[in-house]
Design a protein around this motif. Structure first.
Motif, mmCIF file in Angstrom:
data_model
loop_
_atom_site.group_PDB
_atom_site.id
_atom_site.type_symbol
_atom_site.label_atom_id
_atom_site.label_comp_id
_atom_site.label_asym_id
_atom_site.label_seq_id
_atom_site.Cartn_x
_atom_site.Cartn_y
_atom_site.Cartn_z
ATOM 1 N N GLU A 6 42.107 41.603 55.580
ATOM 2 C CA GLU A 6 43.161 40.814 54.928
ATOM 3 C C GLU A 6 43.682 39.648 55.776
ATOM 4 O OE1 GLU A 6 43.560 41.008 51.874
ATOM 5 O OE2 GLU A 6 42.683 42.960 51.414
ATOM 6 N N HIS A 25 37.257 36.809 50.533
ATOM 7 C CA HIS A 25 36.809 38.169 50.878
ATOM 8 C C HIS A 25 35.288 38.332 50.773
ATOM 9 C CE1 HIS A 25 40.333 40.609 51.693
ATOM 10 N NE2 HIS A 25 40.926 40.318 50.549
ATOM 11 N N TYR A 85 48.160 41.305 56.494
ATOM 12 C CA TYR A 85 47.874 40.001 55.890
ATOM 13 C C TYR A 85 48.382 38.860 56.762
ATOM 14 C CZ TYR A 85 46.795 42.258 51.382
ATOM 15 O OH TYR A 85 46.226 43.004 50.391
ATOM 16 N N THR A 118 41.246 36.960 55.695
ATOM 17 C CA THR A 118 41.159 36.393 54.351
ATOM 18 C C THR A 118 42.331 35.471 54.045
ATOM 19 O OG1 THR A 118 39.803 38.207 53.544
ATOM 20 C CG2 THR A 118 41.068 36.989 51.894
ATOM 21 N N GLU A 132 38.744 42.091 45.349
ATOM 22 C CA GLU A 132 37.550 41.311 45.667
ATOM 23 C C GLU A 132 36.242 42.044 45.373
ATOM 24 O OE1 GLU A 132 39.836 42.606 47.722
ATOM 25 O OE2 GLU A 132 38.986 43.268 49.625
ATOM 26 N N HIS A 134 41.792 33.445 47.656
ATOM 27 C CA HIS A 134 41.904 34.633 48.500
ATOM 28 C C HIS A 134 40.758 35.616 48.216
ATOM 29 C CE1 HIS A 134 44.154 37.833 50.716
ATOM 30 N NE2 HIS A 134 43.503 38.606 49.853
ATOM 31 N N GLU A 135 40.597 35.961 46.958
ATOM 32 C CA GLU A 135 39.563 36.959 46.631
ATOM 33 C C GLU A 135 38.167 36.424 46.930
ATOM 34 O OE1 GLU A 135 40.901 39.671 46.393
ATOM 35 O OE2 GLU A 135 42.902 39.082 45.744
HETATM 36 ZN ZN ZN Z 1 42.960 40.517 50.122
#
Ligand code: ZN
Ligand code: BES
Length: 642
Positions: free
Chosen positions: A356, A337, A423, A359, A309, A333-334
């Motif tokens: 994470e 971030h 995560y 995110t 990210e 996802h990125e």
């Molecule tokens: Zn990530």
């Protein structure tokens, strides 16, 4: 330094510095309001992966002037650091590893005394620089070395275009110190500017505003061009990123676009047409995007991660270019971030889940907004299942400490903690809150959290204080009922976790059963299956399919030739487990074609678990593939293939 001066300098810090991280866990229970403010807690937290002493002298801005030499594979030049110092500060300590430090001067070029401490292999060496009274700027002249782990220099053959070399950096978690001598702690945010000189036929991009898209002439060097960059917001050093290659750019919307090697650019543009919609969906959920542009850079296939990210410019693996946008959740996802990670940043790597876990939760909300709930639910279930397997593995291998959201990482490489736990357990924690409070309340809380701590770094302790104030409203019975402390600090999964479900995936189970009971592949009701459905299908096949059944599946659905890397990966895992010979050339090809750790590591593990042929194959493929892999991937695979 006199005792009196030291006392004035460190104030409360000195006391806390001597406390262990474990003791700090309870700091949020202390009573005085100032001590108990989230930012006061963060300020007292010690980063076990940095030698810096930011309370004494802290880097606030980095100005790079570096030249990339593809012959010697080095970056060389200067880093000019702006410092914020305590009145009597005598020195500043930087983090470095595998750097060749040539000189340190003040702003006017007068040499400053410096020493490189002994350090250790993981953290590198502290660079201590003696500061003249009132010094605000220091200039470090240096070169990178081949032992650095942040930079990967690729030969032309390792690129998509095959004609020109490529360079990229990967800072997370503690690699930035191998290309920039600075204070490499995510709690020490720094703005940055840079001038990067590269061979004239290459383009440089960074995780910052790109001031000179076409590059500029370099006086007296016709073979070179210079690119300049400006990051005006303070970012954690792991987010300073650079890539140099034969790049082109295509726009995807007013604020979004893609950079890629020219050979990959058209495919990248076609894959990421939903970027702008994702950006708008994310803003609708959790407030304005604070970084100007959001672009994606597609890297050569050795990039060790799915995505990274880097602010304003996500770095992504080309393995998500499936041709049908089926793997774009990685972009969601990125992008997410940009709030959870880049705006509010984990203060230490023990707080990695704040990056994470938030995110993953945010990613699924974007997917639900831009696509639909079915698609988001399927991804949630796949993530949940990965987590169950990871928890079991960690427990079975005596690493149950790593099933905590907040592990003790003193003397441990943060990369060793990398797993689904931060995560997926992190995301499951937020889903548990969602189940209790409802989306409206949780969303309002999260939006407020990103606003309250924008451009700041956050610890787990400080988050808990904020959660108590703004979501739990200091209801300690409710805190106990929701098992909040157990979630944040204990091992394993609390029993109030809510397992996600997906109707679309339940239907897949019925087809697997039918296949096991003798229905031929072509008669299964799997028409129009999406990528997650195929992933689920392939990961849930039994271990005892016959070679004929494997051949039937491959003949009808062409898994060995899939352009979807997730499907191909899941199939190849089955091929190895079933010792299904016809697919083994595809295993070899895939391991040579890309170096994404998520795929490469499990495949080598599966091969090594097959005594005889598997071990032999792992060794022979790895011997050929290793030179093309990134250091991060090599580091992990070296331990598996021995
Ligand atoms: Zn990530
Ligand atoms: N920030 C991570 C990548 C990372 C983590 C790099 C730790 C170095 C150390 C990135 O956002 C990420 O999580 N990438 C995932 C993909 C995502 C969809 C789960 C990956 O690379 O697989």
């Amino acid at each position: 330094m006199t005792a009196k001066a030291a006392k004035a300098l460190f104030a409360s810090l000195a006391v806390v510095m001597t406390l262990s991280a474990a003791t700090l866990l309870t700091s949020c229970d202390r009573k005085t309001p100032e001590d108990n403010a989230p930012m006061a807690i963060v300020a007292k937290t010690v980063d076990p992966h940095s030698y810096a002493r930011p309370q004494e002298a802290r880097v606030s801005h980095v100005d790079l002037d570096l030249t990339a030499d593809f012959q010697t594979k080095t970056l060389a030049g200067t880093a000019t650091l702006t410092l914020i110092t305590e009145a009597n500060a005598k020195q500043v300590i930087l983090d470095t590893r595998a750097l060749d430090i040539e000189a340190v001067t003040d702003a006017s070029g007068s040499p400053l005394k410096f020493t490189l401490g002994k350090g250790n292999a993981m953290m590198g060496k502290p660079l201590t620089i003696e500061l003249p009274q009132g010094a605000q700027k220091i200039v470090v002249k240096y070169k990178t070395t081949k032992d650095g782990t942040a930079l990967q220099w690729l030969s032309p053959e390792q690129t998509a275009g095959k004609k020109l070399p490529f360079l990229f950096s990967q800072g997370e978690e503690i690699h930035t110190r191998t290309w920039i001598p600075t204070q490499d702690s995510p709690a020490i945010r720094q703005t940055y500017t840079a001038r990067i000189v590269v061979p004239r036929d290459l383009m440089a991009v960074m995780s910052a505003e790109r001031l000179t898209p076409e590059g500029e002439k370099v006086q007296g060097h016709v073979g070179q061009r210079a690119y300049r960059f400006d990051m005006k917001e303070p970012v954690a050093p792991y987010l300073i990123a650079l890539a140099v290659g034969d790049l082109g750019f295509e726009s995807e919307g007013s604020r979004t676009g893609v950079y890629a090697e020219k050979a990959t650019l058209a495919a990248a543009k076609a894959e990421f047409t939903d970027m702008q919609a994702m950006l708008e969906a994310a803003e609708k959920l959790y407030g304005p995007y604070r970084w100007g542009r959001y672009d994606v850079l597609v890297l050569p296939p050795s990039f060790p991660f799915g995505g990274m990210e880097n602010p304003t410019l996500t770095f992504a693996t080309p393995t998500i270019l499936a041709g049908d946008k089926s793997l774009v959740s990685l972009i969601a996802h990125e992008l997410a971030h940009s709030w959870s990670g880049n705006l509010v940043t984990n203060a230490t790597w023990e707080d990695f889940w704040l990056n994470e876990g938030f995110t993953v939760y945010f990613e699924s909300r974007i997917m639900e907004e831009v696509y639909d709930k079915d698609r988001a639910d399927m991804l949630r279930v796949l993530g949940w299942q990965d987590l169950q397997a990871t928890l079991k593995d960690l427990n079975d291998s005596g690493k149950s400490d790593f099933t905590r959201l907040h592990p003790d990482l003193r003397n441990i490489d943060p990369d060793d903690y990398f797993s689904d736990v931060p995560y997926e357990k992190g995301a499951a924690f937020l889903r548990m809150l969602e189940a209790h409070f409802g989306r409206k309340k949780l969303d309002a809380y999260l939006k407020g959290y990103f606003q309250r701590f924008a451009f700041q770094s956050m610890t787990t302790d400080a988050f808990l204080v904020d959660l108590r104030t703004h979501l739990l409203h200091n209801d300690s019975d409710l805190e106990r009922q929701l098992k909040i402390r157990q979630w944040l600090y204990d091992k394993g999964m609390p029993d109030n976790a809510v397992a996600p479900t997906s109707q679309a995936l339940n239907e897949v189970s019925a087809q697997i059963l039918a296949f096991m009971e003798g229905t031929p592949a072509k008669s299964l009701s799997v028409q129009g299956y999406s990528s997650p459905q195929w992933q689920y299908f392939l990961t849930h096949l039994p271990d005892n399919l016959s070679p004929d059944q494997m051949a039937d599946l491959d003949a009808v659905y062409g898994f060995s030739k899939s352009h979807n890397s997730e499907i191909l990966f899941a199939w190849l895992q089955q091929a190895i487990k079933h010792q299904y010979q016809p697919a083994l050339p595809a295993v070899r090809e895939f391991l040579l074609a890309q170096g994404r750790r998520k795929y490469v590591v499990p495949l080598y593990k599966s091969l090594m678990a097959q005594p005889g042929w598997g071990v032999t194959m792992a060794k022979s493929v790895y011997a050929d593939a290793r030179p093309g892999y990134h250091d991060v991937t090599r580091g992990t695979v070296d331990d598996i293939v021995k």
